[in-house]
Design a protein around this motif. Structure first.
Motif, PDB file in Angstrom:
ATOM      1  N   MET A   1       0.840  -1.173   0.000  1.00 21.56           N
ATOM      2  CA  MET A   1       0.000   0.000   0.000  1.00 21.56           C
ATOM      3  C   MET A   1       0.891   1.244   0.000  1.00 21.56           C
ATOM      4  O   MET A   1       1.466   1.573   1.033  1.00 21.56           O
ATOM      5  CB  MET A   1      -0.904   0.007   1.220  1.00 21.56           C
ATOM      6  CG  MET A   1      -1.905  -1.103   1.230  1.00 21.56           C
ATOM      7  SD  MET A   1      -2.943  -0.963   2.683  1.00 21.56           S
ATOM      8  CE  MET A   1      -3.717  -2.537   2.608  1.00 21.56           C
ATOM      9  N   PRO A   2       1.007   1.900  -1.124  1.00 25.52           N
ATOM     10  CA  PRO A   2       1.948   3.012  -1.180  1.00 25.52           C
ATOM     11  C   PRO A   2       1.452   4.309  -0.540  1.00 25.52           C
ATOM     12  O   PRO A   2       2.246   5.167  -0.212  1.00 25.52           O
ATOM     13  CB  PRO A   2       2.178   3.199  -2.672  1.00 25.52           C
ATOM     14  CG  PRO A   2       0.944   2.673  -3.315  1.00 25.52           C
ATOM     15  CD  PRO A   2       0.453   1.580  -2.419  1.00 25.52           C
ATOM     16  N   CYS A  63      10.846   4.426   6.944  1.00 20.63           N
ATOM     17  CA  CYS A  63      10.320   3.300   6.153  1.00 20.63           C
ATOM     18  C   CYS A  63      10.173   3.666   4.672  1.00 20.63           C
ATOM     19  O   CYS A  63       9.651   2.871   3.894  1.00 20.63           O
ATOM     20  CB  CYS A  63       8.946   2.888   6.673  1.00 20.63           C
ATOM     21  SG  CYS A  63       8.959   2.192   8.310  1.00 20.63           S
ATOM     22  N   GLY A  64      10.564   4.890   4.294  1.00 30.00           N
ATOM     23  CA  GLY A  64      10.480   5.283   2.898  1.00 30.00           C
ATOM     24  C   GLY A  64       9.272   6.120   2.530  1.00 30.00           C
ATOM     25  O   GLY A  64       9.062   6.424   1.355  1.00 30.00           O
ATOM     26  N   TYR A  65       8.455   6.517   3.499  1.00 28.88           N
ATOM     27  CA  TYR A  65       7.289   7.355   3.225  1.00 28.88           C
ATOM     28  C   TYR A  65       7.695   8.822   3.193  1.00 28.88           C
ATOM     29  O   TYR A  65       8.567   9.254   3.954  1.00 28.88           O
ATOM     30  CB  TYR A  65       6.205   7.166   4.292  1.00 28.88           C
ATOM     31  CG  TYR A  65       5.421   5.896   4.139  1.00 28.88           C
ATOM     32  CD1 TYR A  65       4.272   5.856   3.374  1.00 28.88           C
ATOM     33  CD2 TYR A  65       5.836   4.723   4.749  1.00 28.88           C
ATOM     34  CE1 TYR A  65       3.537   4.682   3.228  1.00 28.88           C
ATOM     35  CE2 TYR A  65       5.117   3.549   4.612  1.00 28.88           C
ATOM     36  CZ  TYR A  65       3.973   3.535   3.852  1.00 28.88           C
ATOM     37  OH  TYR A  65       3.268   2.372   3.710  1.00 28.88           O
ATOM     38  N   ARG A  66       7.050   9.590   2.303  1.00 27.08           N
ATOM     39  CA  ARG A  66       7.274  11.026   2.185  1.00 27.08           C
ATOM     40  C   ARG A  66       5.919  11.734   2.213  1.00 27.08           C
ATOM     41  O   ARG A  66       4.948  11.244   1.644  1.00 27.08           O
ATOM     42  CB  ARG A  66       7.980  11.383   0.877  1.00 27.08           C
ATOM     43  CG  ARG A  66       9.343  10.747   0.717  1.00 27.08           C
ATOM     44  CD  ARG A  66      10.370  11.407   1.654  1.00 27.08           C
ATOM     45  NE  ARG A  66      11.685  10.820   1.511  1.00 27.08           N
ATOM     46  CZ  ARG A  66      12.194   9.903   2.331  1.00 27.08           C
ATOM     47  NH1 ARG A  66      11.488   9.446   3.331  1.00 27.08           N
ATOM     48  NH2 ARG A  66      13.405   9.442   2.150  1.00 27.08           N
ATOM     49  N   VAL A  67       5.872  12.900   2.857  1.00 28.13           N
ATOM     50  CA  VAL A  67       4.641  13.685   2.891  1.00 28.13           C
ATOM     51  C   VAL A  67       4.365  14.243   1.496  1.00 28.13           C
ATOM     52  O   VAL A  67       5.229  14.864   0.886  1.00 28.13           O
ATOM     53  CB  VAL A  67       4.727  14.826   3.916  1.00 28.13           C
ATOM     54  CG1 VAL A  67       3.507  15.725   3.835  1.00 28.13           C
ATOM     55  CG2 VAL A  67       4.879  14.264   5.330  1.00 28.13           C
ATOM     56  N   LYS A  83       4.765   6.080  -0.234  1.00 27.93           N
ATOM     57  CA  LYS A  83       6.001   5.322  -0.114  1.00 27.93           C
ATOM     58  C   LYS A  83       6.650   5.243  -1.478  1.00 27.93           C
ATOM     59  O   LYS A  83       6.032   4.803  -2.449  1.00 27.93           O
ATOM     60  CB  LYS A  83       5.744   3.924   0.432  1.00 27.93           C
ATOM     61  CG  LYS A  83       7.017   3.164   0.695  1.00 27.93           C
ATOM     62  CD  LYS A  83       6.744   1.891   1.437  1.00 27.93           C
ATOM     63  CE  LYS A  83       8.065   1.210   1.756  1.00 27.93           C
ATOM     64  NZ  LYS A  83       7.860   0.051   2.599  1.00 27.93           N
ATOM     65  N   GLU A  84       7.899   5.684  -1.541  1.00 25.85           N
ATOM     66  CA  GLU A  84       8.618   5.703  -2.818  1.00 25.85           C
ATOM     67  C   GLU A  84       9.332   4.394  -3.071  1.00 25.85           C
ATOM     68  O   GLU A  84       9.565   3.628  -2.224  1.00 25.85           O
ATOM     69  CB  GLU A  84       9.611   6.854  -2.811  1.00 25.85           C
ATOM     70  CG  GLU A  84       8.883   8.166  -2.629  1.00 25.85           C
ATOM     71  CD  GLU A  84       9.812   9.357  -2.595  1.00 25.85           C
ATOM     72  OE1 GLU A  84      11.005   9.212  -2.901  1.00 25.85           O
ATOM     73  OE2 GLU A  84       9.333  10.435  -2.271  1.00 25.85           O
TER      74      GLU A  84
END
Length: 84
Positions: A1-2, A63-67, A83-84
């Motif tokens: 789930m990105p 964890c690789g998530y960006r706003v 998530k990228e």
């Protein structure tokens, strides 16, 4: 789930922070230390942590998530992450 949404009430900017719903990734919820609850009158479950949004955002960044965006909706602050 990105994609992921997190939110908190404006008067509660130090926590708790809502971090997911009943369809959220259980491994991610466990990593965040989230607890699943059903508020009286709601027909859905949500995950929350007692941490401030700033702490949750820092954990999600690791964890690789960006706003992607942030907004205020009534008395609620909402962040959309990807998530990228």
């Amino acid at each position: 789930m990105p994609y992921l949404l997190i939110s908190t009430q404006i008067r509660m900017e130090v926590g708790p922070t809502m971090v997911g719903d009943e369809h959220s990734d259980p491994n991610l919820m466990q990593f965040l230390g989230a607890t699943k609850r059903n508020m009286l009158g709601n027909h859905f479950w949500e995950y929350y942590v007692n941490d401030a949004p700033r702490i949750v955002l820092n954990k999600l960044e690791s964890c690789g998530y960006r706003v992607v965006s942030m907004t205020g909706v009534g008395q609620t602050l909402v962040w959309c992450l990807h998530k990228e």
